[in-house]
Design an enzyme around this catalytic site. Sequence first.
Site, PDB file in Angstrom:
ATOM      1  N   MET A   1       0.886  -1.165   0.000  1.00  0.00           N
ATOM      2  CA  MET A   1       0.000   0.000   0.000  1.00  0.00           C
ATOM      3  C   MET A   1       0.927   1.219   0.000  1.00  0.00           C
ATOM      4  SD  MET A   1      -2.893  -1.792   2.299  1.00  0.00           S
ATOM      5  CE  MET A   1      -3.907  -0.439   2.681  1.00  0.00           C
ATOM      6  N   ASP A   2       1.192   1.686  -1.217  1.00  0.00           N
ATOM      7  CA  ASP A   2       2.334   2.577  -1.419  1.00  0.00           C
ATOM      8  C   ASP A   2       2.209   3.961  -0.798  1.00  0.00           C
ATOM      9  OD1 ASP A   2       3.982   0.771  -2.822  1.00  0.00           O
ATOM     10  OD2 ASP A   2       2.802   1.059  -4.630  1.00  0.00           O
TER      11      ASP A   2
ATOM     12  N   ASN B   1      10.988  -0.562  -7.265  1.00  0.00           N
ATOM     13  CA  ASN B   1      11.118  -0.947  -8.658  1.00  0.00           C
ATOM     14  C   ASN B   1      10.113  -0.274  -9.590  1.00  0.00           C
ATOM     15  OD1 ASN B   1       9.367  -2.614  -6.980  1.00  0.00           O
ATOM     16  ND2 ASN B   1       8.905  -3.740  -8.847  1.00  0.00           N
ATOM     17  N   TYR B   2       8.884  -0.019  -9.061  1.00  0.00           N
ATOM     18  CA  TYR B   2       7.802   0.440  -9.913  1.00  0.00           C
ATOM     19  C   TYR B   2       7.771   1.952 -10.028  1.00  0.00           C
ATOM     20  CZ  TYR B   2       4.454  -2.638 -12.055  1.00  0.00           C
ATOM     21  OH  TYR B   2       3.827  -3.461 -12.934  1.00  0.00           O
TER      22      TYR B   2
ATOM     23  N   HIS C   1      -2.120  -7.248 -13.951  1.00  0.00           N
ATOM     24  CA  HIS C   1      -0.901  -7.277 -14.757  1.00  0.00           C
ATOM     25  C   HIS C   1      -0.348  -8.695 -14.832  1.00  0.00           C
ATOM     26  CE1 HIS C   1       3.232  -5.258 -15.709  1.00  0.00           C
ATOM     27  NE2 HIS C   1       2.899  -6.181 -16.576  1.00  0.00           N
TER      28      HIS C   1
END
Length: 723
Positions: free
Chosen positions: A364-365, A452-453, A672
């Site tokens: 949960m960024d 990474n994202y 994805h």
Amino acid sequence: MEGNGLVRRFLFFISTVILLVLLTLLSLPTPPSGDKAAVLDSSKNRFHLYKPKLLRKPAPRHHSVAVPLHPLDPLTVAEFNKVRSLLASHPLFRSSSTFALHSVALDEPEKQLVVRWRKGNPLPPRKAVVVARVNDVSHVLTVDIETGEVNQVETGPISGYPMMTMEDMTSAGSAPLANADFNRSITERGVDLTDLTCLPISTGWYGKSEENRRVIKIQCYSMKGTANFYMRPIEGLTVLLDLDTKKVLEITDKGRNIPIPKAANTDYRFSTLNSQQQMKLVNPISIEQPKGPSFTIEDDHQVKWANWEFHLKADPRAGVIISRATVRDPETGELRSVMYKGFTSELFVPYMDPTDAWYFKTYMDAGEYGFGLQAMPLDPLNDCPRNAYYMDGVFSAADGRPYVRSNMICVFERYAGDIGWRHSESPITGMDVREVRPKVTLVVRMAASVANYDYIVDWEFQTDGLIRVKVGLSGILMVKGSSYDNMNQVNQQEDLYGTLISENVIGVIHDHYVTFYLDMDVDGSDNSFVKVNLQKTFTSPGESPRRSFLKAVRNVAKTEKDAQVKLKLYDPSEFHVINPSKLTRVGNPVGYKVVPAGTAASLLDLDDPPQKRGAFTNNQIWVTPYNQSEQWAGGLFVYQSQGKDTLAVWSERDREIENKDIVMWYTLGFHHVPCQEDFPIMPTVSSSFDLKPVNFFERNPILRIPPNTDKDLPNCEAAAASA
Ligand SMILES: *[C@@H]1O[C@H](CO)[C@@H](O)[C@H](O)[C@H]1NC(C)=O
Ligand SMILES: *[C@@H]1O[C@H](CO)[C@@H](O)[C@H](O)[C@H]1NC(C)=O
């Protein structure tokens, strides 16, 4: 004759000099002041009369002397410092051996005060809201910056922990190196400790091992031979770490037989390619603005462009916050309210691999990592075009000291060759009509790199009143090391939980949900949410040659549960936020609708622990009554939360929402399933939803804008030739 020749030569010389002087004068760089450029370029396009500045550099910003000018302006450097010194002398902090500030941000004044405020009025009292951990206990405090008063906020029983600090993340990554067993595990895998890099991975909440302490999991990669270490996982090695003491609690080492994938072909930096490898597919391209940009940013945060005005700021948790978005009515000239506040409230990124080293990856960024904290400086000319303006973020470090995240947001006008509206007449009518208007928009952009994202978030404003909110996904997949280097080795029964995207590399299936907080205030704060359901309707026998048609049936949502929306392709609706007390000339309530896209919905079981925490994604749309304490869809304290303070829980109270100040929530979703093109770095995938006027304007609001004409635009070809 001789004399004549001399005179002629002299005249030729003089005229050459005059011509040269003229040419020099004409080709001198002129300031992008609209008038000058306009006068010059109307003469002819032969000369490069207006030289755009190489980069629209932001005006120098003196953060150290900045003062707040608007009630919603973020805390200034001076205010951060004041908060820090006020806290330092507060008993809670004075007596503590360890404390960390997990967030320091403006405590926004009450909405009614902000709405009533006009430029020139004194600002409402400036307050900060601080989330701190003191001796391993979380506190929420408000600090009155003028009076120095510090108040503890009642937060109720807290499950979960505050957003990690940058210091938490940095120190967690290197903490395992203090453990000899860890070092041994690494060297036994053949990795030199100097080539090691480790990532802090939020653990989620599953029960016992996450109870009563703040923990994090660490996984590591080999950096040898590539900048793209993400493609070189040391698979199956997971360290459980106490995030407060930084002590290693447990090391799981299960993937010793799995090779570390090769570094070859993983690097994505242009500088690592030799000239034969470099590939040029298109000529350089950029847009020209011969009269300069059409937007201004006043008082550091107030954006004015075309018919839009809004307040823009950076936020450590949300990234970008748009406030007080208003659009000018072409009929009356008045600025009309559309949205009080809009931002990225939470992200939820569950991976679909239930095995030991992967099951907990359910990020949960915003609430765990800070979506704004992870937004890096934008790269001029590539992240944003040449005509962009850049805005910084000012955030607080764990010790309360402010720091500047430069160029975190960019604002630019976009002309992508699209059409605003058009019509041409066919010769069958005998009329020669061809009316087309180009579409120019204003984009506010940030890009967060959460490990990474990369998430690119755009708020795009159109002159026709539409706001498009777009999320682009790029960056690097989180991959799993595998012993397989070809699919022909994989037993049909075996589940890889993803796609073999390169030798020994599996791209694991995952979802992305991005939930937006949209406090719509359509011509005022009291609004209603209307579902306009499109219903299949049958004609009566003999009524019409048609057997069926569809009609639009309006249902006003009375309470929160009426507004929990799961999108359905074969039972479609439009979703309007209307102002029931304001009607158009012909009697329709004015409104804005959310136009869904990016409609992936979570397939996880509702009782799966990650889905309980991410329950705000159980519906694509929710509507809640405005409540200043309900802004973070996953709860105030998301880290290791158990899902007791989410939008889903609030909405279950089923409060009344008709003709009230309401907040709409929309979730963009992406499934994805990785593919080989995502290796070694992903081309951007994006999706967006729109906030579109419905009966808000009396007619097409851009009916009267002019078409493009050749004389308004510089002739770039000639300019290039003359340079
Ligand atoms: C582990 O390796 C690192 C890097 O070489 C070193 O700094 C650290 O002291 C080692 N830890 C132990 C406990 O030996
Ligand atoms: C506002 O939100 C908080 C947090 O969810 C809640 O405790 C409070 O009851 C809410 N107030 C109202 C009036 O709903």
